[in-house]
Scaffold this motif. Structure first.
Motif, PDB file in Angstrom:
ATOM      1  N   THR A 102       0.798  -1.233   0.000  1.00  0.00           N
ATOM      2  CA  THR A 102       0.000   0.000   0.000  1.00  0.00           C
ATOM      3  C   THR A 102       0.829   1.282   0.000  1.00  0.00           C
ATOM      4  O   THR A 102       0.588   2.168  -0.836  1.00  0.00           O
ATOM      5  CB  THR A 102      -0.993   0.002   1.177  1.00  0.00           C
ATOM      6  N   PRO A 103       1.820   1.441   0.889  1.00  0.00           N
ATOM      7  CA  PRO A 103       2.576   2.702   0.865  1.00  0.00           C
ATOM      8  C   PRO A 103       3.343   2.928  -0.437  1.00  0.00           C
ATOM      9  O   PRO A 103       3.485   4.075  -0.901  1.00  0.00           O
ATOM     10  CB  PRO A 103       3.530   2.578   2.060  1.00  0.00           C
ATOM     11  N   TYR A 104       3.818   1.867  -1.065  1.00  0.00           N
ATOM     12  CA  TYR A 104       4.558   2.004  -2.322  1.00  0.00           C
ATOM     13  C   TYR A 104       3.623   2.361  -3.475  1.00  0.00           C
ATOM     14  O   TYR A 104       3.991   3.152  -4.355  1.00  0.00           O
ATOM     15  CB  TYR A 104       5.335   0.714  -2.607  1.00  0.00           C
ATOM     16  N   LYS A 110       1.001   9.112  -6.292  1.00  0.00           N
ATOM     17  CA  LYS A 110       1.215  10.532  -6.015  1.00  0.00           C
ATOM     18  C   LYS A 110       2.300  11.129  -6.910  1.00  0.00           C
ATOM     19  O   LYS A 110       2.199  12.277  -7.343  1.00  0.00           O
ATOM     20  CB  LYS A 110       1.596  10.725  -4.547  1.00  0.00           C
ATOM     21  N   ALA A 111       3.338  10.346  -7.190  1.00  0.00           N
ATOM     22  CA  ALA A 111       4.450  10.855  -8.002  1.00  0.00           C
ATOM     23  C   ALA A 111       4.118  10.900  -9.487  1.00  0.00           C
ATOM     24  O   ALA A 111       4.607  11.769 -10.215  1.00  0.00           O
ATOM     25  CB  ALA A 111       5.688   9.988  -7.780  1.00  0.00           C
ATOM     26  N   VAL A 132      -4.080   1.467  -6.472  1.00  0.00           N
ATOM     27  CA  VAL A 132      -4.432   2.832  -6.090  1.00  0.00           C
ATOM     28  C   VAL A 132      -4.672   3.603  -7.380  1.00  0.00           C
ATOM     29  O   VAL A 132      -3.837   3.602  -8.277  1.00  0.00           O
ATOM     30  CB  VAL A 132      -3.301   3.505  -5.269  1.00  0.00           C
ATOM     31  N   TYR A 133      -5.800   4.248  -7.483  1.00  0.00           N
ATOM     32  CA  TYR A 133      -6.152   4.943  -8.718  1.00  0.00           C
ATOM     33  C   TYR A 133      -6.928   6.210  -8.385  1.00  0.00           C
ATOM     34  O   TYR A 133      -7.473   6.365  -7.286  1.00  0.00           O
ATOM     35  CB  TYR A 133      -6.992   4.044  -9.634  1.00  0.00           C
ATOM     36  N   GLY A 134      -6.966   7.122  -9.335  1.00  0.00           N
ATOM     37  CA  GLY A 134      -7.657   8.390  -9.142  1.00  0.00           C
ATOM     38  C   GLY A 134      -8.978   8.442  -9.884  1.00  0.00           C
ATOM     39  O   GLY A 134      -9.416   7.457 -10.486  1.00  0.00           O
TER      40      GLY A 134
END
Length: 257
Positions: A102-104, A110-111, A132-134
């Motif tokens: 998760t953190p990666y 984010k980057a 993780v997606y936007g």
């Protein structure tokens, strides 16, 4: 002539189907476990198969006794006989991978602003364990198999890096393609039908986890900077592999019993 039974997700359709024999009901449960590619509990299987809860419970007990299904805690996964030589997803490793990745994935998203995913290969199926997606970036499916397996970068990487990749599922790639992916340590694909570009790299856990793992980012075609993305992915994969190796090596080993 017996009407062939087709698994349906809708309970009403299942209940209106011709009466099933015990063997056919067992096949319904086995098919659901094999095709879902993830651990399921009794409630999940009852919901997805449309069979009565008591029936599913009885069938699971029988299938576990014959090693067609394995029980891990409150969840069930394909057993040794059903999985054959393929590696299945283990609920403990699944939880570990989701938690530690998760953190990666957050950092990658984010980057880059692109969807970031981690996937594992089990039973010739890519399982997207975490992503993780936007709002505007594409979301990957829960799993990919068949033709889709090799249509996405993460599927190419996982297939090329699976143990014994000179044969088996990797035979579909060809030795030249396997060598190319392993030599570069990365794969890129352009899915014309979806208009999506994906880039993936392996997470090298040195065999301490029971299945190949890879990180990937994907987004709309033409929006992914390959050079920058490759650098970010390799860095994240290196760090994630280090964490997974440490966690796996310190975890108590399960013994057969």
């Amino acid at each position: 002539m017996t009407t062939p039974y087709v698994i349906r997700r809708d309970r009403q359709e299942v209940e209106s189907a011709p009466a099933l024999s015990s063997v056919e009901k067992a096949m319904v449960v086995l098919t659901e476990l094999a095709e879902s590619g993830k651990p399921q509990n009794l409630r999940d299987l009852t919901k997805h198969t449309g069979l009565a809860k008591a029936t599913v419970h009885r069938l699971l007990a029988m299938l576990v006794a014959h090693r067609m299904v394995e029980r891990i805690g409150e969840h069930y996964v394909p057993g040794d006989y059903l999985a054959g030589s393929g590696k299945r997803l283990d609920v403990d490793y699944l939880t570990l991978l989701r938690r530690e990745s998760t953190p990666y994935l957050m950092e990658l998203y984010k980057a880059s602003g692109h969807t970031a995913v981690v996937g594992a290969l089990a039973m010739k199926t890519v399982h997207y364990v975490n992503q993780v997606y936007g709002r505007y970036s594409p979301r990957m499916p829960e799993r990919s198999t068949g033709d889709r397996l090799l249509a996405e970068a993460i599927g190419l990487v996982l297939t090329a890096y699976q143990p014994g990749s000179a044969g088996g599922a990797a035979a579909a790639l060809g030795l030249d393609e396997v060598s190319k992916i392993r030599g570069a340590g990365i794969a890129c694909t352009e899915d014309v039908s979806r208009g999506v570009t994906s880039v993936a790299v392996p997470v090298m856990t040195s065999g301490v986890l029971p299945m190949p793992i890879a990180l990937a980012v994907c987004d709309r075609a033409g929006t992914v900077d390959m050079v920058t993305t490759a650098k970010m992915l390799r860095g994240a994969a290196f760090e994630l592999a280090r964490v997974l190796r440490r966690c796996a090596s310190s975890a108590p080993r399960r013994t057969a019993g």
